[in-house]
Design a protein around this motif. Structure first.
Motif, short mmCIF file in Angstrom:
data_model
loop_
_atom_site.label_atom_id
_atom_site.label_comp_id
_atom_site.label_asym_id
_atom_site.label_seq_id
_atom_site.Cartn_x
_atom_site.Cartn_y
_atom_site.Cartn_z
N THR A 81 0.84 -1.19 0.00
CA THR A 81 0.00 0.00 0.00
C THR A 81 0.88 1.24 0.00
OG1 THR A 81 -0.10 0.05 2.41
CG2 THR A 81 -1.83 -1.17 1.25
N THR A 82 0.32 2.32 -0.53
CA THR A 82 1.06 3.57 -0.60
C THR A 82 0.70 4.51 0.53
OG1 THR A 82 -0.61 4.58 -2.01
CG2 THR A 82 1.21 3.42 -3.11
N GLY A 83 -0.42 4.23 1.20
CA GLY A 83 -0.88 5.14 2.23
C GLY A 83 -1.96 6.06 1.72
N ASN A 84 -2.09 6.19 0.41
CA ASN A 84 -3.13 7.00 -0.20
C ASN A 84 -4.28 6.07 -0.56
OD1 ASN A 84 -4.77 8.49 -1.94
ND2 ASN A 84 -3.04 9.66 -2.76
N SER A 85 -5.39 6.14 0.17
CA SER A 85 -6.48 5.19 -0.02
C SER A 85 -7.13 5.32 -1.40
CB SER A 85 -7.53 5.35 1.07
OG SER A 85 -8.07 6.66 1.05
N ALA A 86 -7.20 6.52 -1.94
CA ALA A 86 -7.79 6.71 -3.28
C ALA A 86 -6.92 6.03 -4.33
CB ALA A 86 -7.95 8.20 -3.58
N PHE A 87 -5.61 6.24 -4.24
CA PHE A 87 -4.72 5.61 -5.20
C PHE A 87 -4.72 4.10 -5.04
CE2 PHE A 87 -0.58 3.89 -6.45
CZ PHE A 87 -0.60 4.22 -7.78
N ASP A 88 -4.73 3.60 -3.79
CA ASP A 88 -4.76 2.15 -3.57
C ASP A 88 -6.02 1.53 -4.14
OD1 ASP A 88 -2.29 2.22 -2.35
OD2 ASP A 88 -3.11 2.27 -0.30
#
Length: 141
Positions: A81-88
């Motif tokens: 995960t990147t930490g950005n929920s929209a991007f994930d």
């Protein structure tokens, strides 16, 4: 008190060819090339066999591409995960869509292969029937 159980499997007994292959693998591509050259010098079929094996097993091309090794060294993971929920969420949807497209494409290729096989088989049967008819009409004359 905790106990630790070993899940490692016992090493399987290796034959002398497997041991030699492992020994050469640990020393790198240069060792394989040196053994191949020595094979050509002493008995050319051995060198030719080693060359064919190296090409067939892709040992000649292993880790020769700098970009591929650099890509592997970043340890990029599709599930991280990147930490950005929209991007994930976008990434998960895109990966799911790509997996579905890959599945659909593989199914399409399978149908294409089956259609080609059927067409070739039908052509074979038609040619065989024509030959049988030709031989049948010749023998009655």
């Amino acid at each position: 008190m905790q106990t630790l159980t070993s899940t490692a499997h016992a090493p399987s007994p290796m034959g002398w060819l497997s041991k030699a292959e492992h020994w050469l693998d640990t020393r790198g591509k240069g060792a394989w090339i040196a053994v191949m050259v020595l094979g050509f010098v002493f008995f050319w079929p051995v060198g030719l066999a080693l060359l064919a094996y190296m090409i067939w097993s892709k040992r000649m091309f292993k880790s020769s591409c700098k970009r591929r090794s650099a890509w592997n060294s970043t340890q990029f993971s599709m599930s991280s995960t990147t930490g950005n929920s929209a991007f994930d969420a976008y990434k998960a949807d895109t990966l799911k869509r790509l997996e579905q497209e890959q599945h659909d494409f593989e199914a399409f290729l399978e149908r294409l292969r089956e259609a080609k096989d059927k067409a070739e088989f039908d052509q074979f049967i038609d040619e065989r029937a024509r030959k049988t008819e030709d031989n049948g009409t010749e023998s009655t004359l």
